[in-house]
Design a protein around this motif. Structure first.
Motif, mmCIF file in Angstrom:
data_model
loop_
_atom_site.group_PDB
_atom_site.id
_atom_site.type_symbol
_atom_site.label_atom_id
_atom_site.label_comp_id
_atom_site.label_asym_id
_atom_site.label_seq_id
_atom_site.Cartn_x
_atom_site.Cartn_y
_atom_site.Cartn_z
ATOM 1 N N PHE A 180 0.820 -1.211 0.000
ATOM 2 C CA PHE A 180 0.000 0.000 0.000
ATOM 3 C C PHE A 180 0.855 1.262 0.000
ATOM 4 N N VAL A 181 2.146 1.112 0.188
ATOM 5 C CA VAL A 181 3.059 2.260 0.167
ATOM 6 C C VAL A 181 3.852 2.295 -1.131
ATOM 7 N N ILE A 182 4.441 1.158 -1.500
ATOM 8 C CA ILE A 182 5.343 1.112 -2.646
ATOM 9 C C ILE A 182 4.634 1.464 -3.950
ATOM 10 N N PHE A 183 3.534 0.782 -4.230
ATOM 11 C CA PHE A 183 2.918 0.947 -5.543
ATOM 12 C C PHE A 183 2.265 2.319 -5.735
ATOM 13 N N PRO A 184 1.523 2.867 -4.749
ATOM 14 C CA PRO A 184 1.037 4.239 -4.952
ATOM 15 C C PRO A 184 2.174 5.249 -5.112
ATOM 16 N N MET A 185 3.235 5.120 -4.324
ATOM 17 C CA MET A 185 4.361 6.042 -4.444
ATOM 18 C C MET A 185 5.003 5.949 -5.818
ATOM 19 N N PHE A 186 5.119 4.740 -6.337
ATOM 20 C CA PHE A 186 5.793 4.559 -7.617
ATOM 21 C C PHE A 186 4.941 5.038 -8.779
ATOM 22 N N PHE A 187 3.683 4.641 -8.805
ATOM 23 C CA PHE A 187 2.842 4.977 -9.953
ATOM 24 C C PHE A 187 2.368 6.425 -9.925
ATOM 25 N N LEU A 188 2.228 7.016 -8.731
ATOM 26 C CA LEU A 188 1.838 8.420 -8.635
ATOM 27 C C LEU A 188 3.079 9.299 -8.532
ATOM 28 N N SER A 189 3.964 9.140 -9.489
ATOM 29 C CA SER A 189 5.205 9.904 -9.525
ATOM 30 C C SER A 189 5.600 10.113 -10.984
ATOM 31 N N THR A 190 6.758 10.737 -11.173
ATOM 32 C CA THR A 190 7.257 10.954 -12.532
ATOM 33 C C THR A 190 8.178 9.825 -12.979
ATOM 34 N N ALA A 191 8.107 8.691 -12.310
ATOM 35 C CA ALA A 191 8.981 7.582 -12.664
ATOM 36 C C ALA A 191 8.676 7.043 -14.061
ATOM 37 N N LEU A 192 7.400 7.003 -14.434
ATOM 38 C CA LEU A 192 6.996 6.396 -15.699
ATOM 39 C C LEU A 192 6.485 7.402 -16.726
ATOM 40 N N TYR A 193 6.091 8.604 -16.284
ATOM 41 C CA TYR A 193 5.560 9.593 -17.207
ATOM 42 C C TYR A 193 5.731 10.972 -16.596
ATOM 43 N N PRO A 213 6.795 12.695 -2.343
ATOM 44 C CA PRO A 213 8.251 12.800 -2.142
ATOM 45 C C PRO A 213 9.051 11.917 -3.092
ATOM 46 N N PHE A 214 8.476 10.787 -3.497
ATOM 47 C CA PHE A 214 9.185 9.896 -4.404
ATOM 48 C C PHE A 214 9.429 10.574 -5.748
ATOM 49 N N THR A 215 8.494 11.430 -6.178
ATOM 50 C CA THR A 215 8.685 12.193 -7.415
ATOM 51 C C THR A 215 9.968 13.004 -7.358
ATOM 52 N N HIS A 216 10.239 13.599 -6.229
ATOM 53 C CA HIS A 216 11.403 14.469 -6.107
ATOM 54 C C HIS A 216 12.701 13.667 -6.011
ATOM 55 N N VAL A 217 12.607 12.439 -5.495
ATOM 56 C CA VAL A 217 13.768 11.548 -5.555
ATOM 57 C C VAL A 217 14.084 11.218 -7.003
ATOM 58 N N VAL A 218 13.049 10.904 -7.776
ATOM 59 C CA VAL A 218 13.227 10.584 -9.194
ATOM 60 C C VAL A 218 13.847 11.768 -9.933
ATOM 61 N N GLU A 219 13.316 12.976 -9.698
ATOM 62 C CA GLU A 219 13.807 14.151 -10.414
ATOM 63 C C GLU A 219 15.217 14.534 -9.973
#
Length: 263
Positions: A180-193, A213-219
């Motif tokens: 419930f943490v990993i998948f929402p963080m990953f898909f609701l980020s700029t990792a894939l789009y 916050p995961f978006t900002h790690v990706v960026e």
């Protein structure tokens, strides 16, 4: 200082020994991003096409775009995996023994976090090496410039795992919460789009992605790979790490946090 160095070496060394004896963790950490890179990206390429967005100066392939997100994925999964082992150690009693040592609790948690982050960074570089074999490369100096971003991102995501492990008492419950943490963080980020692509379908989802916050790690990883500095991403990652670190330190305090109720 000798004592602090000794406990750091012991905790980090234990993390490396555990990693060496669990080689399947290394391969599992590589299989997930490679599946996305080599299989899913082939299907998404036609739908998403090419992009020109910062930090890129020209058109790029979809495979190139998702590499930073997949690097962050390795950090995310390994941060959760390390925290899963913390729950196991607590059930076995070794974690409580560690926290009753005379050294500051925040330092003990940091040593554990630093060891797990170091292993995660090594796995990211292994993934980047495999991606290069398939022709997906970055600027040569980018592989060096991205190191601080990987460390900061790994620390933030590992700290998130510490927070979760401090509030979850049973190993079985933690494994479920991870999903419930990993998948929402990953898909609701700029990792894939990119965010502009998300905004085309839903401005609300775009805002959620921007606050993730995961978006900002990706960026932070993305810009570092291309030798550019993203102050906004850095500030978000540092602030998130600080807040999560304070919560984790509280959660692992036997006199105040959840550790007391689990005793």
């Amino acid at each position: 200082m000798t004592g602090f160095w000794g406990v750091t070496r012991a905790i980090v060394g234990r993390e490396f020994l555990r990693f060496v004896h669990q080689r399947e963790r290394f391969f599992a950490a590589l299989v997930r991003p490679l599946v996305w890179l080599l299989i899913f990206a082939a299907g998404f390429r036609a739908a998403l096409g090419l992009s020109i967005i910062a930090p890129y100066q020209t058109y790029i392939t979809y495979e190139t775009y998702i590499v930073p997100g997949l690097c962050a994925m390795v950090l995310l999964f390994n941060g959760m995996q390390s925290s899963l082992s913390l729950v196991y150690d607590r059930e076995m009693g070794s974690m409580r023994l560690l926290l009753t040592s005379p050294f500051p609790r925040w330092w003990l948690l940091f040593c554990r976090l630093f060891g797990a982050t170091t292993i995660s960074v090594l796995q990211v570089y292994a993934f980047l090496a495999i991606a290069a074999l398939f022709g997906i490369t970055m600027p040569p100096l980018g592989y060096v410039a991205v190191l601080p971003g990987l460390i900061l991102g790994g620390l933030m995501l590992g700290t998130l795992g510490l927070v979760l492990s401090s509030f979850i008492s049973q190993l079985e419950n933690f494994a479920g919460v991870m999903n419930f943490v990993i998948f929402p963080m990953f898909f609701l980020s700029t990792a894939l789009y990119p965010l502009w692509k998300m905004a085309e379908s839903s401005p609300l989802l775009r805002d959620i992605c921007a606050l993730n916050p995961f978006t900002h790690v990706v960026e932070l990883i993305r810009f570092s790979l291309y030798l550019q500095f993203n102050l906004s991403a850095l500030a978000w990652v540092l602030a998130s790490t600080l807040v999560l670190g304070l919560i984790a330190a509280w959660g692992y305090d036997p006199s105040r946090g959840m550790m007391k109720r689990k005793g």
